[in-house]
Design a protein around this motif. Structure first.
Motif, PDB file in Angstrom:
ATOM      1  N   GLU A   1      -1.244   4.649  -8.275  1.00  0.00           N
ATOM      2  CA  GLU A   1      -0.156   3.855  -8.830  1.00  0.00           C
ATOM      3  C   GLU A   1       0.311   2.648  -8.195  1.00  0.00           C
ATOM      4  OE1 GLU A   1      -0.451   6.225  -6.681  1.00  0.00           O
ATOM      5  OE2 GLU A   1       1.321   7.662  -6.479  1.00  0.00           O
ATOM      6  N   SER A   2       1.055   1.994  -8.859  1.00  0.00           N
ATOM      7  CA  SER A   2       1.573   0.587  -8.080  1.00  0.00           C
ATOM      8  C   SER A   2       2.603   1.176  -7.088  1.00  0.00           C
ATOM      9  CB  SER A   2       2.433  -0.319  -8.923  1.00  0.00           C
ATOM     10  OG  SER A   2       3.454   0.217  -9.727  1.00  0.00           O
ATOM     11  N   ASN A   3       2.713   0.441  -5.939  1.00  0.00           N
ATOM     12  CA  ASN A   3       3.197   1.044  -4.680  1.00  0.00           C
ATOM     13  C   ASN A   3       2.774   2.376  -4.535  1.00  0.00           C
ATOM     14  OD1 ASN A   3       5.081  -1.315  -4.722  1.00  0.00           O
ATOM     15  ND2 ASN A   3       6.287  -0.213  -6.179  1.00  0.00           N
ATOM     16  N   PRO A   4       1.317   2.441  -3.997  1.00  0.00           N
ATOM     17  CA  PRO A   4       0.668   3.794  -3.845  1.00  0.00           C
ATOM     18  C   PRO A   4       1.247   4.564  -2.778  1.00  0.00           C
ATOM     19  CG  PRO A   4      -0.553   1.947  -2.830  1.00  0.00           C
ATOM     20  CD  PRO A   4       0.769   1.383  -3.668  1.00  0.00           C
ATOM     21  N   THR A   5       1.511   5.822  -2.960  1.00  0.00           N
ATOM     22  CA  THR A   5       2.076   6.825  -2.059  1.00  0.00           C
ATOM     23  C   THR A   5       1.135   7.462  -1.049  1.00  0.00           C
ATOM     24  OG1 THR A   5       1.868   8.537  -3.475  1.00  0.00           O
ATOM     25  CG2 THR A   5       3.870   7.184  -3.936  1.00  0.00           C
ATOM     26  N   LEU A   6       1.588   7.971  -0.197  1.00  0.00           N
ATOM     27  CA  LEU A   6       0.786   8.745   0.977  1.00  0.00           C
ATOM     28  C   LEU A   6       0.224   9.967   0.153  1.00  0.00           C
ATOM     29  CD1 LEU A   6       0.441   8.709   3.735  1.00  0.00           C
ATOM     30  CD2 LEU A   6       2.765  10.039   3.957  1.00  0.00           C
ATOM     31  N   ASP A   7       0.713  10.605  -0.727  1.00  0.00           N
ATOM     32  CA  ASP A   7       0.186  11.881  -1.410  1.00  0.00           C
ATOM     33  C   ASP A   7      -1.135  11.254  -2.192  1.00  0.00           C
ATOM     34  OD1 ASP A   7       1.983  13.353  -0.682  1.00  0.00           O
ATOM     35  OD2 ASP A   7       3.290  13.417  -2.584  1.00  0.00           O
ATOM     36  N   THR A   8      -1.037   9.924  -2.770  1.00  0.00           N
ATOM     37  CA  THR A   8      -2.242   9.563  -3.313  1.00  0.00           C
ATOM     38  C   THR A   8      -3.367   9.352  -2.527  1.00  0.00           C
ATOM     39  OG1 THR A   8      -0.862   8.639  -4.992  1.00  0.00           O
ATOM     40  CG2 THR A   8      -3.014   7.818  -5.083  1.00  0.00           C
TER      41      THR A   8
ATOM     42  N   PRO B   1       7.947   7.113  -0.327  1.00  0.00           N
ATOM     43  CA  PRO B   1       9.325   6.942  -1.304  1.00  0.00           C
ATOM     44  C   PRO B   1      10.286   8.062  -0.883  1.00  0.00           C
ATOM     45  CG  PRO B   1       7.291   8.229  -2.526  1.00  0.00           C
ATOM     46  CD  PRO B   1       6.684   7.648  -1.285  1.00  0.00           C
ATOM     47  N   GLN B   2       9.746   9.064   0.040  1.00  0.00           N
ATOM     48  CA  GLN B   2      10.782   9.976   0.406  1.00  0.00           C
ATOM     49  C   GLN B   2      11.853   9.308   1.352  1.00  0.00           C
ATOM     50  OE1 GLN B   2       7.626  12.395   1.366  1.00  0.00           O
ATOM     51  NE2 GLN B   2       8.053  12.787  -0.945  1.00  0.00           N
ATOM     52  N   THR B   3      11.231   8.338   2.121  1.00  0.00           N
ATOM     53  CA  THR B   3      12.079   7.580   3.130  1.00  0.00           C
ATOM     54  C   THR B   3      12.443   6.068   2.643  1.00  0.00           C
ATOM     55  OG1 THR B   3      10.141   6.659   4.471  1.00  0.00           O
ATOM     56  CG2 THR B   3      10.990   8.911   5.027  1.00  0.00           C
ATOM     57  N   CYS B   4      12.105   5.589   1.402  1.00  0.00           N
ATOM     58  CA  CYS B   4      12.270   4.246   0.809  1.00  0.00           C
ATOM     59  C   CYS B   4      11.556   3.395   1.981  1.00  0.00           C
ATOM     60  CB  CYS B   4      13.898   3.938   0.765  1.00  0.00           C
ATOM     61  SG  CYS B   4      14.293   4.471  -0.767  1.00  0.00           S
TER      62      CYS B   4
ATOM     63  N   LYS C   1      12.933   1.741  -3.816  1.00  0.00           N
ATOM     64  CA  LYS C   1      13.775   2.432  -4.489  1.00  0.00           C
ATOM     65  C   LYS C   1      13.966   2.420  -6.126  1.00  0.00           C
ATOM     66  CE  LYS C   1      18.966   2.569  -4.638  1.00  0.00           C
ATOM     67  NZ  LYS C   1      19.282   4.046  -4.760  1.00  0.00           N
ATOM     68  N   TYR C   2      13.341   1.277  -6.587  1.00  0.00           N
ATOM     69  CA  TYR C   2      13.532   1.149  -8.007  1.00  0.00           C
ATOM     70  C   TYR C   2      11.868   0.750  -8.669  1.00  0.00           C
ATOM     71  CZ  TYR C   2      18.158  -0.500  -6.819  1.00  0.00           C
ATOM     72  OH  TYR C   2      19.544  -0.526  -6.455  1.00  0.00           O
ATOM     73  N   ASN C   3      11.074   0.952  -8.043  1.00  0.00           N
ATOM     74  CA  ASN C   3       9.492   0.977  -8.211  1.00  0.00           C
ATOM     75  C   ASN C   3       9.487  -0.232  -9.174  1.00  0.00           C
ATOM     76  OD1 ASN C   3       7.215   1.928  -8.157  1.00  0.00           O
ATOM     77  ND2 ASN C   3       7.309   3.289  -9.862  1.00  0.00           N
ATOM     78  N   CYS C   4      10.085  -1.156  -8.611  1.00  0.00           N
ATOM     79  CA  CYS C   4      10.002  -2.541  -9.492  1.00  0.00           C
ATOM     80  C   CYS C   4       8.598  -3.307  -9.115  1.00  0.00           C
ATOM     81  CB  CYS C   4      11.145  -3.524  -9.342  1.00  0.00           C
ATOM     82  SG  CYS C   4      11.549  -3.992  -7.576  1.00  0.00           S
TER      83      CYS C   4
END
Lengths: 390, 390
Positions: B67-74, B154-157, B278-281
């Motif tokens: 995803e854009s702004n890739p997360t730790l889970d990914t 994303p949990q902690t922004c 926060k907004y996933n922009c």
């Protein structure tokens, strides 16, 4: 924009005191180090001792005496020594000639055939070389951070510049602007003008196309030389100005500023190579003589680009002028700059001794086949250019 | 000029058709290739098939859905797969998020501890990583040719940008501007504005010092975005304009244009990272909102540099203006540009839903300790900036 491949893996350690990192940097490159240097100025200014201190754990094979415009004989001597002593790395400490030699020696040492054929042949790229490192003490060619070298054969007046391929990139470069404080005004100006000439070849190459990033970067490099060289001439220990000249020289031939552009005709470098092969003059000094007449000729063919040069580099007001007039105004500003920094503007100052020289230079260039078709420049045009600055 | 070390060994293959070299380039990197990509647009525009054709001799481990702004889970999922399948190399095909992920996965795959601690910790640099290669399909971060990555929790922004060190440089990057033809106007504008913001951080960093080469190069990059983005928006298949935007993005974070300068406060990137967490922009869209108020604030502190920006980037006539007035005129020109290319200028457009958001954003930034002392910016100043663009 043309397709391109950019690759430059040299590690550039730039700034005050960077030589102190040499000891640690050398760690992974074996025990036997061929230490190349030039006429001995590094012994007088203390750089030699500092390098030797950094090489304290190594077996140093010292080879001084690399001349400016290094000859084939010198290279052969260095290559032989390199093999005898089983050098693991070649360290070049000096200006363009020494650093170029380091690359040629490093490539020649692992090549079996005739080294001149190998190095001068543009179709034959070194596939391997000993690791090379550089410590730059004189600014101009940017050789410390690129894979290029220039080789001179004084017997034939041939001077060949070549991209040495991936094998010839220095592993790392030590670039301390303070080490150039003792370079005198003439050599400093000569090196700085070499920088301008390097940029010119790419800047004017795609004259029909404006490339905002490349053109802007190249204009920035030229402007930097024009503002910083006078500051250095006035105050040789001016760190910022010395650093700017060094960074300008490196960026002029690093590739970033001209990626996607062609190489142009490179005529003035070819014109100059014959001058320095014949008169053994400083490369940048020879360029200072031949660049203006060549650019005056080219301005007729590509006036719009020369207007851009006048406006963006010298910030000249050209509103009421034709492109050609504006371009010539820019070249005149360049000539005034050359004069103001004490560089020669005539062949006589380089050692030409009569009108025969003009004919010799023109015919030699034609004989070497170094003038390409694009410009329409042949014997007569060259003779006229040389004669105009005799 | 500050001391610096420049090193970037990535081989950049730039131009039309450069993907055709992928097959040969992959030869030396083993058999098992982790092929990372994003939401699947490369399947619709044909790039996926072209890459697979080039990988015909390899065992391809396909991992889409970054995803854009890739997360730790990914990342954890990709790292696990990388280990299971004993990947020899990670190939990231996409925009900044995918290419960043490729580096993080490559480093994470050979690291035993907790990958978030490892990646987010600025004191801990990856010492090794699997080889990485990139094929860029969306312009903005220049990630294809540098060692940086950005990680989002994303949990902690929290969104952390980091220099991944020597281990994270791609071995090579395939950069074909034609592959960005299908990127829509909003994403294109967002990426282009990201480029401007990257340059700003260094351009305004040493506000008391004029560095002719670096300043000139940076101004050239910004000017290129300002002239080329509108051309692309008008004609998405304009090769030259697409190529210029790509080259601009790469040079903005390649290093050459800002060597010897400091990193500045990087406040607007920190402001934006909280917005996109926060907004996933889109990152560049968030920057378009926060850069102007931040630069208006800074213009009071360093007006001279902002005058230089107005004059050299927008070529504004500022003769009768004070430095501050000239600087504000430059920022107004930037705001007009942002508006003209369809980027947002308010937090509401990004998804902010009430004045509480302004307080949240300001306090979150302070809480994360991401505002440095040099600017005098604290909670009140941030709140004011956010409120001015609510």
């Amino acid at each position: 924009m043309l397709n391109f491949e950019f690759y430059n893996p040299t590690r550039n350690l730039f700034g005050k005191g960077s030589l102190e990192k040499l000891h640690d940097l050398m760690e992974n490159y074996g025990q036997n180090i061929l230490f190349l240097y030039g006429g001995g100025s590094i012994k007088r200014n203390g750089i030699f001792d500092k390098v030797m201190e950094q090489l304290r754990d190594k077996n140093v094979i010292e080879m001084g005496g690399v001349e400016s415009n290094p000859t084939l004989d010198t290279l052969r001597r260095c290559i032989a020594r390199c093999r005898e002593e089983k050098a693991d790395m070649v360290l070049g400490v000096g200006g363009g000639s020494v650093m170029d030699s380091a690359k040629m020696v490093a490539a020649g040492a692992v090549y079996d055939g005739d080294v001149w054929d190998f190095l001068a042949n543009h179709d034959q790229l070194p596939q391997k070389a000993l690791p090379v490192a550089t410590v730059v003490t004189m600014v101009g060619t940017g050789s410390e951070v690129n894979q290029n070298f220039v080789l001179t054969n004084p017997q034939t007046c041939e001077k060949v510049g070549k991209n040495g391929g991936d094998a010839c990139f220095p592993q790392f470069a030590i670039c301390d602007p303070e080490y150039t404080y003792t370079v005198g005004p003439y050599q400093t100006a000569s090196g700085a003008f070499d920088t301008i000439a390097h940029v010119f070849e790419h800047y004017f190459a795609e004259a029909d196309q404006y490339m905002p990033i490349q053109d802007g970067m190249q204009e920035a490099i030229i402007r930097a030389v024009i503002t910083e060289l006078p500051r250095v001439l006035e105050e040789p220990d001016h760190y910022e100005a010395r650093a700017n000249l060094m960074w300008a020289a490196q960026q002029a031939l690093f590739g970033i500023a001209d990626m996607g552009k062609g190489h142009g005709e490179r005529v003035e470098h070819k014109m100059e190579h014959i001058l320095s092969a014949k008169y053994n003059c400083a490369h940048g000094a020879g360029l200072a003589v031949v660049v203006p007449p060549f650019r005056r000729y080219m301005c007729k063919l590509q006036p719009k680009k020369y207007r851009q040069f006048a406006e963006n580099v010298f910030h000249l007001d050209c509103t009421s002028l034709s492109d050609y007039e504006a371009g010539i105004k820019g070249i005149e500003a360049l000539e005034a700059f050359i004069h103001s920094v004490g560089l020669p503007t005539t062949l006589r100052e380089l050692g030409a001794s009569g009108p025969d020289d003009v004919e010799f230079l023109a015919s030699e260039l034609v004989k070497q086949g170094r003038v390409t078709k694009g410009t329409g420049i042949g014997y007569n045009e060259l003779k006229e250019m040389y004669a105009s600055v005799y």
